[in-house]
Each structure stands twice: as structure tokens, then as C-alpha cells.
Motif scaffolding. Sequence first.
Motif, PDB file in Angstrom:
ATOM      1  N   ILE A  63       0.989  -1.186   0.085  1.00  0.00           N
ATOM      2  CA  ILE A  63       0.113   0.135  -0.030  1.00  0.00           C
ATOM      3  C   ILE A  63       0.930   1.256  -0.152  1.00  0.00           C
ATOM      4  O   ILE A  63       0.629   2.132  -0.571  1.00  0.00           O
ATOM      5  CB  ILE A  63      -0.811   0.027   1.217  1.00  0.00           C
ATOM      6  N   LEU A  64       1.999   1.447   0.773  1.00  0.00           N
ATOM      7  CA  LEU A  64       2.817   2.153   0.870  1.00  0.00           C
ATOM      8  C   LEU A  64       4.387   1.977   1.159  1.00  0.00           C
ATOM      9  O   LEU A  64       4.530   0.991   1.757  1.00  0.00           O
ATOM     10  CB  LEU A  64       2.453   2.927   2.154  1.00  0.00           C
ATOM     11  N   GLY A  65       5.046   2.506   0.309  1.00  0.00           N
ATOM     12  CA  GLY A  65       6.580   2.238   0.357  1.00  0.00           C
ATOM     13  C   GLY A  65       7.210   2.658   1.757  1.00  0.00           C
ATOM     14  O   GLY A  65       6.506   3.032   2.670  1.00  0.00           O
ATOM     15  N   PRO A  66       8.483   2.172   1.795  1.00  0.00           N
ATOM     16  CA  PRO A  66       9.371   2.313   0.758  1.00  0.00           C
ATOM     17  C   PRO A  66       9.521   0.585   0.051  1.00  0.00           C
ATOM     18  O   PRO A  66      10.203   0.490  -0.843  1.00  0.00           O
ATOM     19  CB  PRO A  66      10.886   2.261   1.358  1.00  0.00           C
ATOM     20  N   ALA A  67       8.776  -0.168   0.832  1.00  0.00           N
ATOM     21  CA  ALA A  67       8.680  -1.620   0.110  1.00  0.00           C
ATOM     22  C   ALA A  67       8.196  -1.514  -1.275  1.00  0.00           C
ATOM     23  O   ALA A  67       7.138  -0.782  -1.484  1.00  0.00           O
ATOM     24  CB  ALA A  67       8.024  -2.475   1.114  1.00  0.00           C
ATOM     25  N   THR A  68       8.557  -2.387  -2.222  1.00  0.00           N
ATOM     26  CA  THR A  68       7.948  -2.364  -3.458  1.00  0.00           C
ATOM     27  C   THR A  68       7.519  -3.760  -3.778  1.00  0.00           C
ATOM     28  O   THR A  68       6.897  -3.793  -4.817  1.00  0.00           O
ATOM     29  CB  THR A  68       9.280  -1.970  -4.420  1.00  0.00           C
ATOM     30  N   ARG A  69       7.860  -4.854  -2.951  1.00  0.00           N
ATOM     31  CA  ARG A  69       7.337  -5.963  -3.217  1.00  0.00           C
ATOM     32  C   ARG A  69       6.189  -6.549  -2.437  1.00  0.00           C
ATOM     33  O   ARG A  69       6.469  -6.184  -1.086  1.00  0.00           O
ATOM     34  CB  ARG A  69       8.404  -7.117  -3.386  1.00  0.00           C
ATOM     35  N   ASN A  70       5.345  -7.337  -2.632  1.00  0.00           N
ATOM     36  CA  ASN A  70       4.154  -7.748  -1.661  1.00  0.00           C
ATOM     37  C   ASN A  70       4.864  -8.765  -0.692  1.00  0.00           C
ATOM     38  O   ASN A  70       5.886  -9.553  -1.014  1.00  0.00           O
ATOM     39  CB  ASN A  70       3.344  -8.344  -2.584  1.00  0.00           C
ATOM     40  N   LEU A  71       4.105  -8.985   0.353  1.00  0.00           N
ATOM     41  CA  LEU A  71       4.506 -10.037   1.163  1.00  0.00           C
ATOM     42  C   LEU A  71       3.631 -11.185   0.660  1.00  0.00           C
ATOM     43  O   LEU A  71       3.008 -10.860   0.063  1.00  0.00           O
ATOM     44  CB  LEU A  71       3.713  -9.765   2.781  1.00  0.00           C
ATOM     45  N   THR A  72       4.217 -12.476   1.012  1.00  0.00           N
ATOM     46  CA  THR A  72       3.455 -13.512   0.530  1.00  0.00           C
ATOM     47  C   THR A  72       2.204 -13.978   1.290  1.00  0.00           C
ATOM     48  O   THR A  72       2.394 -14.276   2.477  1.00  0.00           O
ATOM     49  CB  THR A  72       4.631 -14.657   0.264  1.00  0.00           C
ATOM     50  N   SER A  73       1.250 -14.334   0.745  1.00  0.00           N
ATOM     51  CA  SER A  73       0.006 -14.524   1.514  1.00  0.00           C
ATOM     52  C   SER A  73      -0.070 -16.196   1.307  1.00  0.00           C
ATOM     53  O   SER A  73       0.283 -16.878   0.468  1.00  0.00           O
ATOM     54  CB  SER A  73      -1.074 -13.971   0.663  1.00  0.00           C
ATOM     55  N   TYR A  74      -0.613 -16.578   2.642  1.00  0.00           N
ATOM     56  CA  TYR A  74      -0.577 -18.195   2.774  1.00  0.00           C
ATOM     57  C   TYR A  74      -2.115 -18.433   3.116  1.00  0.00           C
ATOM     58  O   TYR A  74      -2.829 -17.613   3.533  1.00  0.00           O
ATOM     59  CB  TYR A  74       0.131 -18.715   3.732  1.00  0.00           C
ATOM     60  N   ASN A  75      -2.567 -19.659   2.790  1.00  0.00           N
ATOM     61  CA  ASN A  75      -3.915 -20.040   3.091  1.00  0.00           C
ATOM     62  C   ASN A  75      -4.024 -20.218   4.585  1.00  0.00           C
ATOM     63  O   ASN A  75      -3.064 -20.698   5.239  1.00  0.00           O
ATOM     64  CB  ASN A  75      -4.116 -21.419   2.296  1.00  0.00           C
ATOM     65  N   THR A  76      -5.372 -20.136   5.056  1.00  0.00           N
ATOM     66  CA  THR A  76      -5.489 -20.845   6.320  1.00  0.00           C
ATOM     67  C   THR A  76      -6.782 -21.489   6.425  1.00  0.00           C
ATOM     68  O   THR A  76      -7.795 -21.202   5.439  1.00  0.00           O
ATOM     69  CB  THR A  76      -5.771 -19.444   7.523  1.00  0.00           C
ATOM     70  N   SER A  77      -6.969 -22.459   7.344  1.00  0.00           N
ATOM     71  CA  SER A  77      -8.219 -23.246   7.522  1.00  0.00           C
ATOM     72  C   SER A  77      -8.345 -23.856   8.969  1.00  0.00           C
ATOM     73  O   SER A  77      -7.415 -24.149   9.411  1.00  0.00           O
ATOM     74  CB  SER A  77      -7.901 -24.586   6.577  1.00  0.00           C
ATOM     75  N   LEU A  78      -9.517 -23.470   9.495  1.00  0.00           N
ATOM     76  CA  LEU A  78      -9.658 -23.518  10.738  1.00  0.00           C
ATOM     77  C   LEU A  78     -10.306 -24.662  11.050  1.00  0.00           C
ATOM     78  O   LEU A  78     -11.571 -25.110  10.411  1.00  0.00           O
ATOM     79  CB  LEU A  78     -10.427 -22.401  11.312  1.00  0.00           C
ATOM     80  N   ASN A  79      -9.909 -25.569  11.725  1.00  0.00           N
ATOM     81  CA  ASN A  79     -10.604 -27.012  12.144  1.00  0.00           C
ATOM     82  C   ASN A  79     -10.831 -26.784  13.555  1.00  0.00           C
ATOM     83  O   ASN A  79      -9.720 -27.231  14.520  1.00  0.00           O
ATOM     84  CB  ASN A  79     -10.042 -28.181  11.638  1.00  0.00           C
ATOM     85  N   GLY A  80     -11.907 -26.562  14.370  1.00  0.00           N
ATOM     86  CA  GLY A  80     -12.131 -26.454  15.795  1.00  0.00           C
ATOM     87  C   GLY A  80     -11.221 -25.381  16.193  1.00  0.00           C
ATOM     88  O   GLY A  80     -11.682 -24.124  15.653  1.00  0.00           O
ATOM     89  N   THR A  81     -10.478 -25.427  17.112  1.00  0.00           N
ATOM     90  CA  THR A  81      -9.401 -24.320  17.430  1.00  0.00           C
ATOM     91  C   THR A  81      -8.016 -24.498  16.932  1.00  0.00           C
ATOM     92  O   THR A  81      -7.023 -23.840  17.183  1.00  0.00           O
ATOM     93  CB  THR A  81      -9.275 -24.362  19.126  1.00  0.00           C
ATOM     94  N   SER A  82      -7.741 -25.507  15.957  1.00  0.00           N
ATOM     95  CA  SER A  82      -6.614 -25.629  15.041  1.00  0.00           C
ATOM     96  C   SER A  82      -6.522 -24.994  13.836  1.00  0.00           C
ATOM     97  O   SER A  82      -7.423 -25.357  12.874  1.00  0.00           O
ATOM     98  CB  SER A  82      -6.410 -27.043  15.213  1.00  0.00           C
ATOM     99  N   LEU A  83      -5.804 -23.973  13.737  1.00  0.00           N
ATOM    100  CA  LEU A  83      -5.592 -23.331  12.387  1.00  0.00           C
ATOM    101  C   LEU A  83      -4.717 -23.661  11.567  1.00  0.00           C
ATOM    102  O   LEU A  83      -3.312 -23.935  11.993  1.00  0.00           O
ATOM    103  CB  LEU A  83      -5.504 -21.701  12.909  1.00  0.00           C
ATOM    104  N   ARG A  84      -4.774 -24.274  10.299  1.00  0.00           N
ATOM    105  CA  ARG A  84      -3.951 -24.840   9.716  1.00  0.00           C
ATOM    106  C   ARG A  84      -3.501 -23.616   8.691  1.00  0.00           C
ATOM    107  O   ARG A  84      -4.092 -22.932   8.022  1.00  0.00           O
ATOM    108  CB  ARG A  84      -4.455 -25.886   8.611  1.00  0.00           C
ATOM    109  N   VAL A  85      -2.049 -23.405   8.479  1.00  0.00           N
ATOM    110  CA  VAL A  85      -1.209 -22.236   7.648  1.00  0.00           C
ATOM    111  C   VAL A  85      -0.672 -23.221   6.809  1.00  0.00           C
ATOM    112  O   VAL A  85      -0.016 -23.889   6.946  1.00  0.00           O
ATOM    113  CB  VAL A  85      -0.621 -21.487   8.381  1.00  0.00           C
ATOM    114  N   TYR A  86      -0.935 -22.815   5.361  1.00  0.00           N
ATOM    115  CA  TYR A  86      -0.084 -23.674   4.253  1.00  0.00           C
ATOM    116  C   TYR A  86      -0.145 -23.020   3.061  1.00  0.00           C
ATOM    117  O   TYR A  86      -0.871 -22.005   2.770  1.00  0.00           O
ATOM    118  CB  TYR A  86      -1.143 -24.931   4.153  1.00  0.00           C
ATOM    119  N   SER A  87       0.871 -23.371   2.349  1.00  0.00           N
ATOM    120  CA  SER A  87       1.151 -22.730   0.990  1.00  0.00           C
ATOM    121  C   SER A  87      -0.009 -23.002   0.125  1.00  0.00           C
ATOM    122  O   SER A  87      -0.604 -24.253   0.011  1.00  0.00           O
ATOM    123  CB  SER A  87       2.409 -23.014   0.380  1.00  0.00           C
TER     124      SER A  87
END
Length: 128
Positions: A104-128
Motif C-alpha cells: 500500500i505504501l513504500g518504501p517496500a516495493t514487493r508484496n508480502l507472500t500470502s498463505y492459506n488458512t483453514s480452521l478446524n475447531g481451534t486448530s488453524l492450519r497455515v499452508y502454501s
Amino acid sequence: MGAAALLAPVCLGGLAACGKSGGGSPSAPTNVDFTVDVSTGALATNGGFLVMNSIIIARTNNGAFLAVSAACTHEGTNVNYVAGSNKFVCPNHGAQFSSTGAVILGPATRNLTSYNTSLNGTSLRVYS
Ligand code: FES
């Protein structure tokens, strides 16, 4: 002789030197797949966030979960999540990223990498 004099200097919140990766742009984690318990700690509350495995995981004010690479693409300082505006902000030079990691605002010019999330009960899976 004071033992305290032998301690290494600590980072006390200076803007420039703390948290740098040592130069160059950091690379985002790949082949990500882990789970985190969201029933306790920062992620138990809307607006909370934590960094795990070089990924910042945030819980929005609506209770949704976000996961993006934590290291700012400018110089590698870990970004923070700002729930009120639903974006990631770098404390070092002020770069801002959307909830999906887009610059949204520099000085960074490249995006952060976004990952998938999936909630199962109270366990959140974070994955590519
Ligand atoms: S390290 Fe410079 S804006 Fe993030």
C-alpha cells in the motif's frame, strides 16, 4: 568488575538497526504447512497476531484469520498487524501492506507472500 558490563548490547527500539536481516530482500517461506492453536494466546482474541515460522498470523476484528510472510520486503523487519485498519505495517520505515500482503505504501516495493488458512475447531492450519 560488573557482570552487566559483559552483556551484549540489546536492541532498545531504535528505528534503524533493529531487526534487519543483514541486507538484501528477505525471501518468504515456501512449502509451508503447520497448525497453531487459536484457543489461547494472541490469536484467541480478535485483533491479535503472532509470528510463527517467519509468518505473521493475524485475527481480524471480524474473527477471520490472515497469514502472510512476516519479513518486510524492504529490509526484513517483521511487520505488525493493525486491526483497526486491517493492514500490516512495518515499524522500521513505515511500509504498509494490505490484509493480503499487497504493498500500500513504500518504501517496500514487493508484496508480502500470502498463505492459506483453514480452521478446524481451534486448530488453524497455515499452508502454501
Ligand atoms: S524494513 Fe524498511 S519499511 Fe520495512
